[in-house]
Design an enzyme around this catalytic site. Sequence first.
Site, short mmCIF file in Angstrom:
data_model
loop_
_atom_site.label_atom_id
_atom_site.label_comp_id
_atom_site.label_asym_id
_atom_site.label_seq_id
_atom_site.Cartn_x
_atom_site.Cartn_y
_atom_site.Cartn_z
CB CYS A 1 -0.93 0.00 1.21
SG CYS A 1 -2.05 -1.42 1.17
CB CYS B 1 1.48 0.86 4.51
SG CYS B 1 1.86 -0.34 5.80
CB CYS C 1 -1.39 -0.14 15.71
SG CYS C 1 -1.57 -1.74 16.36
N1 SAH Z 1 -2.84 -5.32 6.51
C1 SAH Z 1 -4.02 -5.00 7.23
C2 SAH Z 1 -3.79 -4.79 8.71
C3 SAH Z 1 -2.58 -4.01 9.14
S1 SAH Z 1 -2.61 -2.32 8.77
C4 SAH Z 1 -4.71 -3.80 6.61
O1 SAH Z 1 -4.13 -3.17 5.76
O2 SAH Z 1 -5.86 -3.57 6.98
C5 SAH Z 1 -3.81 -1.68 9.94
C6 SAH Z 1 -4.37 -0.33 9.51
O3 SAH Z 1 -3.35 0.71 9.54
C7 SAH Z 1 -4.91 -0.36 8.09
O4 SAH Z 1 -6.18 0.24 8.00
C8 SAH Z 1 -3.87 0.46 7.35
O5 SAH Z 1 -4.39 1.02 6.19
C9 SAH Z 1 -3.47 1.48 8.37
N2 SAH Z 1 -2.25 2.20 8.02
C10 SAH Z 1 -1.20 1.75 7.32
N3 SAH Z 1 -0.29 2.72 7.14
C11 SAH Z 1 -0.77 3.83 7.76
C12 SAH Z 1 -0.28 5.17 7.93
N4 SAH Z 1 0.88 5.56 7.43
N5 SAH Z 1 -1.05 6.03 8.63
C13 SAH Z 1 -2.23 5.65 9.14
N6 SAH Z 1 -2.74 4.40 9.02
C14 SAH Z 1 -2.02 3.49 8.33
FE1 SF4 Z 2 -1.25 -2.49 3.09
FE2 SF4 Z 2 0.42 -2.06 5.14
FE3 SF4 Z 2 -1.88 -3.43 5.54
FE4 SF4 Z 2 0.15 -4.51 4.16
S1 SF4 Z 2 0.18 -3.92 6.34
S2 SF4 Z 2 -2.01 -4.54 3.58
S3 SF4 Z 2 0.98 -2.76 3.05
S4 SF4 Z 2 -1.67 -1.27 4.94
#
Ligand code: SAH
Ligand code: SF4
Length: 374
Positions: free
Chosen positions: A124, A127, A341
């Site tokens: 993503c 992330c 988290c």
């Molecule tokens: N892979 C799963 C669970 C882990 S991420 C998922 O993507 O849902 C948990 C949450 O944190 C997700 O909603 C993700 O989009 C969010 N997240 C990831 N990077 C982030 C960031 N830089 N700032 C805020 N939320 C973030």
């Molecule tokens: Fe996307 Fe990060 Fe969740 Fe993986 S952990 S699915 S890269 S938001």
Amino acid sequence: MTTGPASTLLDLRGLLLPELEGFVERLGEPRYRGRQVARWLYVRGAAAVDEMTDLPRAFRDRLAEGAKIGSLAVRRTQEAPDASATKFLVALEDGRTVECVRMRFADGRRSACISTQVGCAMGCAFCATGLGGFSRNLSPGEILGQFLLIRAHGRARLSNVVFMGMGEPLANYDATVRAVRILAAPYGMGIGMRHITVSTVGLAPQIRRLAGERLQMTLAVSLHAPADSLRDHLVPVNRRYPLAEVMAACREYIEATGRRLTFEYVLIDGVNDGADEARALGRLLAGARCHVNLIPLNPVDGIEYRRPPMARVRAFASAVRSAGLPVTVRIERGGEIQAACGQLRLAAGLGRPSRWTPAAQGAQGASPAGARSS
Ligand code: SAH
Ligand code: SF4
């Protein structure tokens, strides 16, 4: 089962009660010993077979010949400045590391945020976990070990567990579902199923499969965009499972479980936080039994996206609300840490390596026996 670390010994942590019962029976022991072992593993958090002192020594020796309890070692800890969270950097047996967080809420709730993979393959765009790529799935024992380690760290009971750490839980489906079942089992950690949340990037086939398990846990689906053109860019897996397919799977999930779904939406300044997107999101979700969780972006070193100003966040929230949807925004104290988290290597109040505190005495066992917090 999943691809965990290579080991010749079976990891007892991660076995369901009937499996433990079968295992002890094969060693020539009565079935009830399986329940005793489960109690040591999940209620008392034993770190080694030898700690199970109310089991006959000869049985413990036979158990230890074929099985072990996987160990996790705390490498570093870090406290949030407002004491609302503690983050742990945890070394696995193969030396790889994951992160997990103990969170404290003003209303007294204590929550564990745990990882399901070393890294993540979904990439993503915003992330930090995605930036580093994917190494491997965690085993069920490694997922549960994080919970035990967090539980052993504090005195107050953990009431909630969120699968929002590193990795995509539904890409490690079997281990995740197994861990959820043991967390919720009366012989296990005894966390109410409704107090367990699994967050997914939106893998449609796995959401459908999960619907069939009829678990009463909370499923959170990370949307981040109301249309494919934008979502393709922010969440690349959208090209494989576009929004229509994700939404169809979500409806199936709601129908099958009777549970309200949570949709997560990370707000990124000037990218997905405009009035048009808010209205489109409202239309997309209108009528669905759901809750919308808006997460103002936590900036990531090396990624150019920014967090929107609060006025824009509020405007977005009220536009979605006016479509009749319940909306919450994670912004108050500790908010950055909760969001962190999901992107645990971040600098958002917790993540800069220079601010880690080395764990006392170096490596620590996952959870000393009898250390259940309550
Ligand atoms: N892979 C799963 C669970 C882990 S991420 C998922 O993507 O849902 C948990 C949450 O944190 C997700 O909603 C993700 O989009 C969010 N997240 C990831 N990077 C982030 C960031 N830089 N700032 C805020 N939320 C973030
Ligand atoms: Fe996307 Fe990060 Fe969740 Fe993986 S952990 S699915 S890269 S938001």
